[in-house]
Design a protein around this motif. Structure first.
Motif, PDB file in Angstrom:
ATOM      1  N   MET A 159      59.015  37.870  45.359  1.00 15.10           N
ATOM      2  CA  MET A 159      57.681  37.493  45.758  1.00 15.10           C
ATOM      3  C   MET A 159      57.035  36.564  44.727  1.00 15.10           C
ATOM      4  O   MET A 159      56.424  35.579  45.075  1.00 15.10           O
ATOM      5  N   ILE A 160      57.209  36.915  43.472  1.00 16.40           N
ATOM      6  CA  ILE A 160      56.626  36.088  42.415  1.00 16.40           C
ATOM      7  C   ILE A 160      57.316  34.728  42.371  1.00 16.40           C
ATOM      8  O   ILE A 160      56.674  33.709  42.117  1.00 16.40           O
ATOM      9  N   ASN A 161      58.615  34.689  42.612  1.00 20.20           N
ATOM     10  CA  ASN A 161      59.342  33.421  42.613  1.00 20.20           C
ATOM     11  C   ASN A 161      58.824  32.480  43.687  1.00 20.20           C
ATOM     12  O   ASN A 161      58.752  31.273  43.483  1.00 20.20           O
ATOM     13  N   GLU A 162      58.469  33.039  44.853  1.00 19.68           N
ATOM     14  CA  GLU A 162      57.910  32.200  45.919  1.00 19.68           C
ATOM     15  C   GLU A 162      56.589  31.593  45.492  1.00 19.68           C
ATOM     16  O   GLU A 162      56.325  30.419  45.748  1.00 19.68           O
ATOM     17  N   PHE A 163      55.742  32.415  44.839  1.00 16.83           N
ATOM     18  CA  PHE A 163      54.461  31.900  44.368  1.00 16.83           C
ATOM     19  C   PHE A 163      54.654  30.837  43.293  1.00 16.83           C
ATOM     20  O   PHE A 163      53.934  29.843  43.252  1.00 16.83           O
ATOM     21  N   MET A 164      55.626  31.048  42.419  1.00 22.06           N
ATOM     22  CA  MET A 164      55.886  30.060  41.371  1.00 22.06           C
ATOM     23  C   MET A 164      56.380  28.748  41.973  1.00 22.06           C
ATOM     24  O   MET A 164      55.983  27.666  41.525  1.00 22.06           O
ATOM     25  N   ASN A 165      57.238  28.826  42.975  1.00 20.69           N
ATOM     26  CA  ASN A 165      57.722  27.611  43.622  1.00 20.69           C
ATOM     27  C   ASN A 165      56.588  26.869  44.303  1.00 20.69           C
ATOM     28  O   ASN A 165      56.493  25.640  44.221  1.00 20.69           O
ATOM     29  N   GLU A 166      55.703  27.603  44.993  1.00 17.65           N
ATOM     30  CA  GLU A 166      54.553  26.973  45.648  1.00 17.65           C
ATOM     31  C   GLU A 166      53.625  26.348  44.607  1.00 17.65           C
ATOM     32  O   GLU A 166      53.133  25.235  44.795  1.00 17.65           O
ATOM     33  N   PHE A 167      53.381  27.062  43.523  1.00 19.86           N
ATOM     34  CA  PHE A 167      52.516  26.555  42.465  1.00 19.86           C
ATOM     35  C   PHE A 167      53.094  25.293  41.838  1.00 19.86           C
ATOM     36  O   PHE A 167      52.365  24.322  41.598  1.00 19.86           O
ATOM     37  N   GLU A 168      54.391  25.285  41.588  1.00 17.87           N
ATOM     38  CA  GLU A 168      55.034  24.100  41.017  1.00 17.87           C
ATOM     39  C   GLU A 168      54.972  22.915  41.970  1.00 17.87           C
ATOM     40  O   GLU A 168      54.727  21.782  41.553  1.00 17.87           O
ATOM     41  N   THR A 169      55.168  23.177  43.253  1.00 16.73           N
ATOM     42  CA  THR A 169      55.113  22.098  44.242  1.00 16.73           C
ATOM     43  C   THR A 169      53.717  21.511  44.335  1.00 16.73           C
ATOM     44  O   THR A 169      53.549  20.286  44.331  1.00 16.73           O
ATOM     45  N   ILE A 170      52.712  22.369  44.411  1.00 20.18           N
ATOM     46  CA  ILE A 170      51.328  21.885  44.490  1.00 20.18           C
ATOM     47  C   ILE A 170      50.954  21.144  43.216  1.00 20.18           C
ATOM     48  O   ILE A 170      50.303  20.098  43.258  1.00 20.18           O
ATOM     49  N   GLY A 171      51.373  21.672  42.071  1.00 21.96           N
ATOM     50  CA  GLY A 171      51.100  20.995  40.803  1.00 21.96           C
ATOM     51  C   GLY A 171      51.745  19.620  40.736  1.00 21.96           C
ATOM     52  O   GLY A 171      51.146  18.660  40.243  1.00 21.96           O
ATOM     53  N   LEU A 172      52.964  19.510  41.254  1.00 23.89           N
ATOM     54  CA  LEU A 172      53.647  18.220  41.273  1.00 23.89           C
ATOM     55  C   LEU A 172      52.891  17.222  42.139  1.00 23.89           C
ATOM     56  O   LEU A 172      52.697  16.064  41.750  1.00 23.89           O
ATOM     57  N   TYR A 173      52.447  17.676  43.316  1.00 27.35           N
ATOM     58  CA  TYR A 173      51.714  16.777  44.208  1.00 27.35           C
ATOM     59  C   TYR A 173      50.388  16.327  43.594  1.00 27.35           C
ATOM     60  O   TYR A 173      50.009  15.153  43.684  1.00 27.35           O
ATOM     61  N   PHE A 174      49.681  17.231  42.940  1.00 18.19           N
ATOM     62  CA  PHE A 174      48.433  16.841  42.288  1.00 18.19           C
ATOM     63  C   PHE A 174      48.692  15.893  41.115  1.00 18.19           C
ATOM     64  O   PHE A 174      47.926  14.950  40.888  1.00 18.19           O
ATOM     65  N   ALA A 175      49.763  16.124  40.380  1.00 19.05           N
ATOM     66  CA  ALA A 175      50.096  15.234  39.266  1.00 19.05           C
ATOM     67  C   ALA A 175      50.431  13.836  39.774  1.00 19.05           C
ATOM     68  O   ALA A 175      49.978  12.838  39.198  1.00 19.05           O
ATOM     69  N   LEU A 176      51.186  13.752  40.855  1.00 14.92           N
ATOM     70  CA  LEU A 176      51.514  12.440  41.410  1.00 14.92           C
ATOM     71  C   LEU A 176      50.280  11.750  41.972  1.00 14.92           C
ATOM     72  O   LEU A 176      50.124  10.529  41.840  1.00 14.92           O
ATOM     73  N   ALA A 177      49.375  12.519  42.590  1.00 12.59           N
ATOM     74  CA  ALA A 177      48.127  11.937  43.078  1.00 12.59           C
ATOM     75  C   ALA A 177      47.293  11.401  41.910  1.00 12.59           C
ATOM     76  O   ALA A 177      46.693  10.323  42.005  1.00 12.59           O
ATOM     77  N   GLY A 178      47.288  12.132  40.800  1.00  8.74           N
ATOM     78  CA  GLY A 178      46.580  11.667  39.610  1.00  8.74           C
ATOM     79  C   GLY A 178      47.187  10.390  39.047  1.00  8.74           C
ATOM     80  O   GLY A 178      46.472   9.477  38.634  1.00  8.74           O
ATOM     81  N   ILE A 179      48.502  10.315  39.059  1.00  8.44           N
ATOM     82  CA  ILE A 179      49.172   9.104  38.581  1.00  8.44           C
ATOM     83  C   ILE A 179      48.816   7.915  39.471  1.00  8.44           C
ATOM     84  O   ILE A 179      48.516   6.832  38.970  1.00  8.44           O
ATOM     85  N   PHE A 180      48.824   8.122  40.795  1.00  6.94           N
ATOM     86  CA  PHE A 180      48.431   7.041  41.699  1.00  6.94           C
ATOM     87  C   PHE A 180      46.987   6.609  41.441  1.00  6.94           C
ATOM     88  O   PHE A 180      46.665   5.424  41.470  1.00  6.94           O
ATOM     89  N   PHE A 181      46.101   7.566  41.177  1.00  4.29           N
ATOM     90  CA  PHE A 181      44.702   7.236  40.889  1.00  4.29           C
ATOM     91  C   PHE A 181      44.597   6.383  39.628  1.00  4.29           C
ATOM     92  O   PHE A 181      43.902   5.358  39.618  1.00  4.29           O
ATOM     93  N   PHE A 182      45.278   6.787  38.563  1.00  5.91           N
ATOM     94  CA  PHE A 182      45.198   6.032  37.313  1.00  5.91           C
ATOM     95  C   PHE A 182      45.856   4.656  37.434  1.00  5.91           C
ATOM     96  O   PHE A 182      45.398   3.691  36.818  1.00  5.91           O
ATOM     97  N   ILE A 183      46.904   4.557  38.223  1.00  6.86           N
ATOM     98  CA  ILE A 183      47.508   3.244  38.475  1.00  6.86           C
ATOM     99  C   ILE A 183      46.498   2.342  39.186  1.00  6.86           C
ATOM    100  O   ILE A 183      46.349   1.171  38.844  1.00  6.86           O
ATOM    101  N   GLY A 184      45.798   2.915  40.174  1.00  3.48           N
ATOM    102  CA  GLY A 184      44.771   2.153  40.886  1.00  3.48           C
ATOM    103  C   GLY A 184      43.652   1.695  39.964  1.00  3.48           C
ATOM    104  O   GLY A 184      43.178   0.553  40.059  1.00  3.48           O
ATOM    105  N   MET A 185      43.222   2.557  39.064  1.00  3.07           N
ATOM    106  CA  MET A 185      42.158   2.174  38.123  1.00  3.07           C
ATOM    107  C   MET A 185      42.640   1.082  37.168  1.00  3.07           C
ATOM    108  O   MET A 185      41.886   0.164  36.846  1.00  3.07           O
ATOM    109  N   ALA A 186      43.888   1.160  36.732  1.00  6.13           N
ATOM    110  CA  ALA A 186      44.430   0.128  35.843  1.00  6.13           C
ATOM    111  C   ALA A 186      44.539  -1.205  36.575  1.00  6.13           C
ATOM    112  O   ALA A 186      44.212  -2.262  36.014  1.00  6.13           O
TER     113      ALA A 186
END
Length: 73
Positions: A1-28
């Motif tokens: 059960m905890i592994n499923e939550f960790m996988n979901e958390f890692e996936t969501i974190g990855l998507y937010f990190a990539l969205a942040g990178i796209f935002f900073f690329i746009g600002m640059a």
């Protein structure tokens, strides 16, 4: 059960990190376009290419989710 939550958390974190990178690329890019006195047509082309890249990434993610939900991939 905890592994499923960790996988979901890692996936969501990855998507937010990539969205942040796209935002900073746009600002640059915006900063470079303003400092370089790029004509409006050139700015529109640059933003169009950036938008298509982001939308392609989002479409890939949606297709992946739908295919995995249907048992294809």
């Amino acid at each position: 059960m905890i592994n499923e939550f960790m996988n979901e958390f890692e996936t969501i974190g990855l998507y937010f990190a990539l969205a942040g990178i796209f935002f900073f690329i746009g600002m640059a890019i915006q900063d470079v376009l303003k400092k370089g006195d790029v004509p409006k047509f050139g700015r529109y082309i640059v933003w169009l290419v950036l938008f298509l890249g982001c939308s392609g990434f989002i479409a890939k993610g949606l297709i992946q989710v739908f295919w995995q939900g249907a048992g294809v991939g």
